[in-house]
Design a protein around this motif. Sequence first.
Motif, PDB file in Angstrom:
ATOM      1  N   HIS A  97       1.196  -9.271  -3.389  1.00 50.01           N
ATOM      2  CA  HIS A  97       0.259  -9.425  -4.500  1.00 50.01           C
ATOM      3  C   HIS A  97       0.199 -10.871  -4.963  1.00 50.01           C
ATOM      4  CE1 HIS A  97      -2.218  -7.564  -7.551  1.00 50.01           C
ATOM      5  NE2 HIS A  97      -1.562  -8.197  -8.504  1.00 50.01           N
ATOM      6  N   LEU A  98       1.363 -11.480  -5.126  1.00 50.40           N
ATOM      7  CA  LEU A  98       1.397 -12.864  -5.613  1.00 50.40           C
ATOM      8  C   LEU A  98       1.576 -13.859  -4.465  1.00 50.40           C
ATOM      9  CD1 LEU A  98       3.653 -12.457  -8.766  1.00 50.40           C
ATOM     10  CD2 LEU A  98       1.178 -12.351  -8.628  1.00 50.40           C
ATOM     11  N   ASN A  99       1.640 -13.323  -3.246  1.00 56.10           N
ATOM     12  CA  ASN A  99       1.798 -14.167  -2.066  1.00 56.10           C
ATOM     13  C   ASN A  99       3.009 -15.097  -2.142  1.00 56.10           C
ATOM     14  OD1 ASN A  99       1.035 -14.805   0.494  1.00 56.10           O
ATOM     15  ND2 ASN A  99      -0.250 -16.533  -0.125  1.00 56.10           N
ATOM     16  N   ILE A 100       4.093 -14.554  -2.691  1.00 61.70           N
ATOM     17  CA  ILE A 100       5.343 -15.316  -2.728  1.00 61.70           C
ATOM     18  C   ILE A 100       6.211 -14.835  -1.571  1.00 61.70           C
ATOM     19  CG2 ILE A 100       7.505 -15.660  -4.005  1.00 61.70           C
ATOM     20  CD1 ILE A 100       5.876 -15.472  -6.568  1.00 61.70           C
ATOM     21  N   HIS A 101       6.614 -15.752  -0.711  1.00 59.54           N
ATOM     22  CA  HIS A 101       7.444 -15.354   0.422  1.00 59.54           C
ATOM     23  C   HIS A 101       8.765 -16.117   0.404  1.00 59.54           C
ATOM     24  CE1 HIS A 101       5.006 -12.553   2.776  1.00 59.54           C
ATOM     25  NE2 HIS A 101       4.008 -13.134   2.157  1.00 59.54           N
ATOM     26  N   GLN A 102       9.488 -15.922  -0.672  1.00 58.18           N
ATOM     27  CA  GLN A 102      10.777 -16.594  -0.732  1.00 58.18           C
ATOM     28  C   GLN A 102      11.833 -15.746  -0.064  1.00 58.18           C
ATOM     29  OE1 GLN A 102      10.512 -17.326  -5.015  1.00 58.18           O
ATOM     30  NE2 GLN A 102      10.879 -19.465  -4.535  1.00 58.18           N
TER      31      GLN A 102
ATOM     32  N   THR B 202      -1.723   0.917  -8.897  1.00 55.68           N
ATOM     33  CA  THR B 202      -2.019   0.015  -7.770  1.00 55.68           C
ATOM     34  C   THR B 202      -0.757  -0.707  -7.296  1.00 55.68           C
ATOM     35  OG1 THR B 202      -3.950  -0.444  -9.105  1.00 55.68           O
ATOM     36  CG2 THR B 202      -3.772  -1.667  -7.059  1.00 55.68           C
ATOM     37  N   THR B 203       0.092  -1.077  -8.232  1.00 59.00           N
ATOM     38  CA  THR B 203       1.333  -1.777  -7.866  1.00 59.00           C
ATOM     39  C   THR B 203       2.258  -0.848  -7.092  1.00 59.00           C
ATOM     40  OG1 THR B 203       1.140  -3.157  -9.827  1.00 59.00           O
ATOM     41  CG2 THR B 203       3.302  -3.064  -8.799  1.00 59.00           C
ATOM     42  N   ILE B 204       2.348   0.393  -7.537  1.00 58.77           N
ATOM     43  CA  ILE B 204       3.231   1.358  -6.854  1.00 58.77           C
ATOM     44  C   ILE B 204       2.729   1.625  -5.434  1.00 58.77           C
ATOM     45  CG2 ILE B 204       4.278   3.680  -6.991  1.00 58.77           C
ATOM     46  CD1 ILE B 204       5.077   1.954  -9.312  1.00 58.77           C
TER      47      ILE B 204
ATOM     48  N   ASN C 142      12.444   0.974  -6.747  1.00 62.96           N
ATOM     49  CA  ASN C 142      12.218  -0.108  -7.716  1.00 62.96           C
ATOM     50  C   ASN C 142      12.319  -1.505  -7.084  1.00 62.96           C
ATOM     51  OD1 ASN C 142      12.088   1.898  -9.780  1.00 62.96           O
ATOM     52  ND2 ASN C 142      14.321   1.939  -9.856  1.00 62.96           N
ATOM     53  N   ILE C 143      13.402  -1.746  -6.372  1.00 62.88           N
ATOM     54  CA  ILE C 143      13.614  -3.099  -5.820  1.00 62.88           C
ATOM     55  C   ILE C 143      12.636  -3.398  -4.684  1.00 62.88           C
ATOM     56  CG2 ILE C 143      15.251  -4.584  -4.565  1.00 62.88           C
ATOM     57  CD1 ILE C 143      17.514  -3.307  -6.207  1.00 62.88           C
ATOM     58  N   ALA C 144      12.461  -2.443  -3.772  1.00 60.19           N
ATOM     59  CA  ALA C 144      11.516  -2.669  -2.666  1.00 60.19           C
ATOM     60  C   ALA C 144      10.115  -2.906  -3.219  1.00 60.19           C
ATOM     61  CB  ALA C 144      11.520  -1.470  -1.722  1.00 60.19           C
ATOM     62  N   ASN C 145       9.759  -2.106  -4.214  1.00 63.51           N
ATOM     63  CA  ASN C 145       8.423  -2.224  -4.799  1.00 63.51           C
ATOM     64  C   ASN C 145       8.221  -3.605  -5.424  1.00 63.51           C
ATOM     65  OD1 ASN C 145       6.470   0.425  -6.344  1.00 63.51           O
ATOM     66  ND2 ASN C 145       5.857  -1.621  -5.787  1.00 63.51           N
ATOM     67  N   ALA C 146       9.231  -4.075  -6.136  1.00 69.06           N
ATOM     68  CA  ALA C 146       9.120  -5.388  -6.785  1.00 69.06           C
ATOM     69  C   ALA C 146       8.982  -6.490  -5.734  1.00 69.06           C
ATOM     70  CB  ALA C 146      10.342  -5.647  -7.656  1.00 69.06           C
ATOM     71  N   ILE C 147       9.776  -6.415  -4.671  1.00 65.86           N
ATOM     72  CA  ILE C 147       9.704  -7.462  -3.640  1.00 65.86           C
ATOM     73  C   ILE C 147       8.356  -7.426  -2.926  1.00 65.86           C
ATOM     74  CG2 ILE C 147      10.703  -8.249  -1.441  1.00 65.86           C
ATOM     75  CD1 ILE C 147      13.453  -7.413  -2.548  1.00 65.86           C
ATOM     76  N   LEU C 148       7.865  -6.222  -2.618  1.00 65.24           N
ATOM     77  CA  LEU C 148       6.550  -6.120  -1.967  1.00 65.24           C
ATOM     78  C   LEU C 148       5.456  -6.655  -2.879  1.00 65.24           C
ATOM     79  CD1 LEU C 148       6.949  -2.622  -0.279  1.00 65.24           C
ATOM     80  CD2 LEU C 148       6.880  -4.854   0.858  1.00 65.24           C
ATOM     81  N   TYR C 149       5.640  -6.469  -4.166  1.00 68.30           N
ATOM     82  CA  TYR C 149       4.677  -6.988  -5.159  1.00 68.30           C
ATOM     83  C   TYR C 149       4.615  -8.514  -5.082  1.00 68.30           C
ATOM     84  CZ  TYR C 149       2.954  -8.217  -9.840  1.00 68.30           C
ATOM     85  OH  TYR C 149       2.268  -8.752 -10.895  1.00 68.30           O
ATOM     86  N   PHE C 150       5.793  -9.130  -5.014  1.00 71.83           N
ATOM     87  CA  PHE C 150       5.792 -10.600  -4.933  1.00 71.83           C
ATOM     88  C   PHE C 150       5.261 -11.069  -3.590  1.00 71.83           C
ATOM     89  CE2 PHE C 150       9.312  -9.774  -7.986  1.00 71.83           C
ATOM     90  CZ  PHE C 150       8.603 -10.200  -9.091  1.00 71.83           C
TER      91      PHE C 150
END
Length: 365
Positions: free
Chosen positions: A162-167, A66-68, A151-159
């Motif tokens: 998924h976690l609704n972090i928009h820093q 799901t994360t991917i 890897n990096i794009a996926n991690a940023i999209l996750y934040f």
Amino acid sequence: MTTDNLIGLIVDDDFASKHIPPYPRPSFISFEHPLRIRAILNHLERTNILSNERIVKVKPKEISQTTIELAHSKYHIEGIKKISKMGGGLLEEEVFVTEDTYELALKAVGGTIEAIEGVLNNKYTQSFALIRPPGHHALREKASGLCIFNNIANAILYFQKHLNIHQKIAIIDIDDHFGDGLARYFYDDPTILYFSIHEFDFTEGDLGMVDELGIDKGIGKNINFPVPEGITNEDFYYCLDLLDPILTEFQPDLIVVATGFDMYYADPIGNCLLTSIAYNKFAERLLKIAEVICESKIAFILEGGYDIVGLPYCVEAIIKALLKEKYDPPDFEKNLSFFSDSKRKDIEKIKSYLKSLLTPYWNKI
Ligand SMILES: [Zn+2]
């Protein structure tokens, strides 16, 4: 010792043993080998860096498909799974898949998420994800250039999703090659700055050109600094001069470094002439800016870098900068001398053109 002095090192033995290229050297794909990670880990152990009290070894975060799916189409993901299940195969010329590729690529994304999440949550101040396969060429629909998932794009999209972090995040890509996949994900996103220095073929041309500035609200936030082959440490520092004012004006909450080491002079794939001290100076310099603008928060994510003799020293060079300890380059680098007079004029021209293109979007350059 306060937690804000810690450095999270994301490690897992699987990165040092799985996803073995099916062809021997000098086939292009043969260099993305588990020995890269084995050599780094052996070196960090031998030099006692791993026992430093500021280093914490951390496992990749466990994630599911799901994360991917935040970064990749189901067709691409299912395709990689399917080929892995069949025992492996080749995807075009530049990507290989083995029976354990899907699992390892999933773990590489999990390692990247851990590296960034740990910094965002103040579990540690900086991190270094020693992961593979690399990610910055991977596209939403397909693997590309030794990269399976981004890897990096996926991690940023996750934040973000998924976690609704928009820093605000600044990605600095120092891999020898242009991170075409990574740039595409955030091309219209004003909260993600992408700054890439990469070797560029000015005769044949390619993506990663100086006038790819982003689009819509993201315009001005995609910064490509293409350089000719053969750049040296001094040329690299000269390019980095542009980074300082941009980072200071952008004021990111976190800096993520797409940490490719294939500009290293002995790299079998890249054609530049950096030595390991360049990575030490780069990290020192970045840390200095990060201390002022983002509470020293930097996540280094391994991308390319294929010379297994030099690679461990390049990683050490960055970690020593984070530890604020003196980095002593290996003897075999000490008597090297490279000449770059002919390149500098070209780089100066590119830099001044890039600055003129960026002037409408940045006040301080
Ligand atoms: Zn590369």
